[in-house]
Design a protein around this motif. Structure first.
Motif, PDB file in Angstrom:
ATOM      1  N   LYS A   3      -1.652  -0.424   7.374  1.00 42.77           N
ATOM      2  CA  LYS A   3      -1.809   0.234   5.963  1.00 42.77           C
ATOM      3  C   LYS A   3      -1.807  -0.702   4.984  1.00 42.77           C
ATOM      4  O   LYS A   3      -1.244  -1.860   5.099  1.00 42.77           O
ATOM      5  CB  LYS A   3      -0.439   1.008   5.832  1.00 42.77           C
ATOM      6  CG  LYS A   3      -0.238   2.051   4.836  1.00 42.77           C
ATOM      7  CD  LYS A   3       1.137   3.089   4.840  1.00 42.77           C
ATOM      8  CE  LYS A   3       1.157   4.006   4.021  1.00 42.77           C
ATOM      9  NZ  LYS A   3       2.459   4.682   4.096  1.00 42.77           N
ATOM     10  N   MET A   5      -0.931  -1.972   1.335  1.00 44.39           N
ATOM     11  CA  MET A   5       0.353  -2.033   0.328  1.00 44.39           C
ATOM     12  C   MET A   5      -0.283  -1.937  -1.112  1.00 44.39           C
ATOM     13  O   MET A   5      -0.073  -1.149  -1.894  1.00 44.39           O
ATOM     14  CB  MET A   5       1.306  -2.918   0.488  1.00 44.39           C
ATOM     15  CG  MET A   5       2.206  -3.077  -0.564  1.00 44.39           C
ATOM     16  SD  MET A   5       3.273  -1.726  -0.821  1.00 44.39           S
ATOM     17  CE  MET A   5       4.448  -1.860   0.614  1.00 44.39           C
ATOM     18  N   LYS A  29      -2.079  -6.138   2.876  1.00 46.40           N
ATOM     19  CA  LYS A  29      -1.667  -5.194   3.760  1.00 46.40           C
ATOM     20  C   LYS A  29      -0.253  -5.292   4.039  1.00 46.40           C
ATOM     21  O   LYS A  29       0.642  -6.113   3.655  1.00 46.40           O
ATOM     22  CB  LYS A  29      -2.295  -5.498   5.222  1.00 46.40           C
ATOM     23  CG  LYS A  29      -3.761  -5.667   5.088  1.00 46.40           C
ATOM     24  CD  LYS A  29      -4.280  -6.540   6.651  1.00 46.40           C
ATOM     25  CE  LYS A  29      -5.867  -6.583   6.280  1.00 46.40           C
ATOM     26  NZ  LYS A  29      -6.137  -7.612   7.306  1.00 46.40           N
ATOM     27  N   LYS A  30       0.287  -3.780   4.268  1.00 54.95           N
ATOM     28  CA  LYS A  30       1.790  -3.591   4.429  1.00 54.95           C
ATOM     29  C   LYS A  30       2.539  -4.562   5.386  1.00 54.95           C
ATOM     30  O   LYS A  30       1.756  -4.642   6.570  1.00 54.95           O
ATOM     31  CB  LYS A  30       1.902  -2.096   4.543  1.00 54.95           C
ATOM     32  CG  LYS A  30       3.399  -1.595   4.300  1.00 54.95           C
ATOM     33  CD  LYS A  30       3.531  -0.122   4.574  1.00 54.95           C
ATOM     34  CE  LYS A  30       4.560   0.371   4.072  1.00 54.95           C
ATOM     35  NZ  LYS A  30       5.993  -0.114   4.761  1.00 54.95           N
ATOM     36  N   LEU A  65       0.478   1.746  -2.417  1.00 53.09           N
ATOM     37  CA  LEU A  65       0.733   2.673  -1.327  1.00 53.09           C
ATOM     38  C   LEU A  65      -0.282   3.604  -1.568  1.00 53.09           C
ATOM     39  O   LEU A  65       0.211   5.043  -1.244  1.00 53.09           O
ATOM     40  CB  LEU A  65       2.221   3.167  -1.336  1.00 53.09           C
ATOM     41  CG  LEU A  65       3.083   2.196  -1.023  1.00 53.09           C
ATOM     42  CD1 LEU A  65       4.492   2.398  -1.104  1.00 53.09           C
ATOM     43  CD2 LEU A  65       2.837   1.678   0.481  1.00 53.09           C
ATOM     44  N   GLU A 152      10.248  -2.441  -1.264  1.00 49.97           N
ATOM     45  CA  GLU A 152       9.381  -2.464  -0.154  1.00 49.97           C
ATOM     46  C   GLU A 152       8.462  -3.682  -0.463  1.00 49.97           C
ATOM     47  O   GLU A 152       7.551  -4.393   0.517  1.00 49.97           O
ATOM     48  CB  GLU A 152       8.450  -1.081  -0.255  1.00 49.97           C
ATOM     49  CG  GLU A 152       9.265  -0.092   0.180  1.00 49.97           C
ATOM     50  CD  GLU A 152       8.300   1.198   0.342  1.00 49.97           C
ATOM     51  OE1 GLU A 152       7.430   1.043   0.890  1.00 49.97           O
ATOM     52  OE2 GLU A 152       8.830   2.332   0.118  1.00 49.97           O
ATOM     53  N   LEU A 153       8.244  -3.968  -1.525  1.00 50.25           N
ATOM     54  CA  LEU A 153       7.154  -5.006  -2.102  1.00 50.25           C
ATOM     55  C   LEU A 153       7.841  -6.195  -3.034  1.00 50.25           C
ATOM     56  O   LEU A 153       8.472  -5.902  -4.097  1.00 50.25           O
ATOM     57  CB  LEU A 153       6.141  -4.518  -2.665  1.00 50.25           C
ATOM     58  CG  LEU A 153       4.824  -5.291  -3.568  1.00 50.25           C
ATOM     59  CD1 LEU A 153       4.323  -6.030  -2.529  1.00 50.25           C
ATOM     60  CD2 LEU A 153       4.176  -4.234  -4.365  1.00 50.25           C
ATOM     61  N   THR A 185       6.592  -6.367   2.415  1.00 51.00           N
ATOM     62  CA  THR A 185       5.454  -6.814   1.991  1.00 51.00           C
ATOM     63  C   THR A 185       5.539  -7.905   0.851  1.00 51.00           C
ATOM     64  O   THR A 185       6.438  -7.611  -0.100  1.00 51.00           O
ATOM     65  CB  THR A 185       4.447  -5.943   1.511  1.00 51.00           C
ATOM     66  OG1 THR A 185       4.268  -4.802   2.723  1.00 51.00           O
ATOM     67  CG2 THR A 185       3.041  -6.273   1.085  1.00 51.00           C
TER      68      THR A 185
END
Length: 307
Positions: A3, A5, A29-30, A65, A152-153, A185
């Motif tokens: 996936k 990011m 990439k995630k 995302l 998340e990032l 990520t």
């Protein structure tokens, strides 16, 4: 399929009709660590600032995302933690007091403060105010603030700036753990290529605003192959070339000032060495040379290294 990011398409930033970032397309990439490498002024920080909405792109699109950043800022920015340039806090407050303010703004429970300070090896209850912090302590507090809301990032611009070797190692281990165990990520820039090489999964090399290379670290090091290095007496250089060609059928090498970089594995070392010695070639030194990210960077950008 992995996936994505961040997807950046044809990103450009111009100042007075001069492009600081020119038509850059990147994919992060995630769950991976992406190292954005370039000399000072190459455009790294500008790209990071555009992702964070600190400056407006002149052209191009940024997706996080799968959603365009423009119009989805309120949804996407809480998922991001960042350090851009030197972290700024209130100089007359302690590290804990500074983080309490940011925790309140983000709706984060105060119990997370002690947790993140421990993660970056800073004391929870300390009387020292931020204005008295060393540069390394400021960087640690900046990292703590960036991860406090469990994003998340992570976007980190030179996060190990000012840290001693032990501090750099600790931050590297922390970032690897967050990526591998928590699925974070990370987009990171650094001028310490030896450290980046131990941390990242993917590499983007930017020079004068242009993205020259984007690939996995594994592929880059595979392309920049290991080699056997023989330092030969200058008067034996031409004879050595004949032996490599006629006796060993080796043509994949580079010779400069008597130094032969031969792109063969260690399995052929004894054979090459024996052929040289049996033909009275004077070998001054030998080495099994492993490729480095620094060498690759110099090759693709030209000139000197990054630091």
């Amino acid at each position: 399929m992995e996936k994505k990011m961040i997807e950046i398409t044809n990103l450009t930033k111009e100042y007075n009709e001069s492009a600081v970032v020119s038509n850059v397309s990147m994919t992060i990439k995630k769950g991976r660590v992406y190292g954005l490498l370039g000399r000072n002024g190459a455009g790294k920080t500008t790209i990071m600032k555009m992702i964070l909405g600190l400056i407006e792109p002149s052209n191009g699109e940024i997706k996080i995302l799968g959603k365009s950043l423009k119009g989805h800022e309120k949804e996407l920015y809480p998922k991001i933690g960042s350090i851009i340039e030197t972290p700024s806090f209130y100089p007359n407050l302690t590290g804990t007091e500074n983080l309490q303010i940011f925790a309140r703004l983000r709706g984060v429970d105060n119990k997370e403060i002690e947790k993140v300070l421990e993660m970056v090896n800073l004391p929870y209850r300390d009387k020292k105010v931020f204005g008295k912090y060393s540069l390394g302590m400021k960087q640690r507090l900046g990292i703590a603030n960036a991860i406090m809301h469990n994003p998340e990032l992570l976007i980190l611009d030179e996060p190990t700036n000012g840290l001693d070797p032990i501090g750099i190692s600790e931050v590297r281990d922390l970032l690897k753990k967050m990526c591998e165990q928590e699925g974070k990520t990370i987009l990171i820039s650094s001028h310490i290529l030896s450290e980046i090489e131990m941390l990242v999964d993917d590499i983007g090399i930017i020079n004068s605003g242009n993205l020259l290379v984007e690939d996995s670290l594994h592929n880059i090091l595979q392309q920049n192959r290991s080699c056997l290095v023989f330092k030969i007496k200058q008067s034996d250089v031409e004879k050595s070339k004949l032996i490599l060609a006629e006796k060993l059928a080796i043509s994949d090498y580079v010779e400069r000032n008597g130094e032969f970089k031969i792109h063969e594995t260690m399995e052929r070392f004894s054979e090459i060495n024996k052929a040289f010695v049996s033909h009275d070639i004077t070998i001054l030194s030998t080495e099994n040379h492993e490729p480095t990210l620094e060498e690759y960077f110099i090759r693709v950008t030209g000139g000197e290294g990054i630091g």
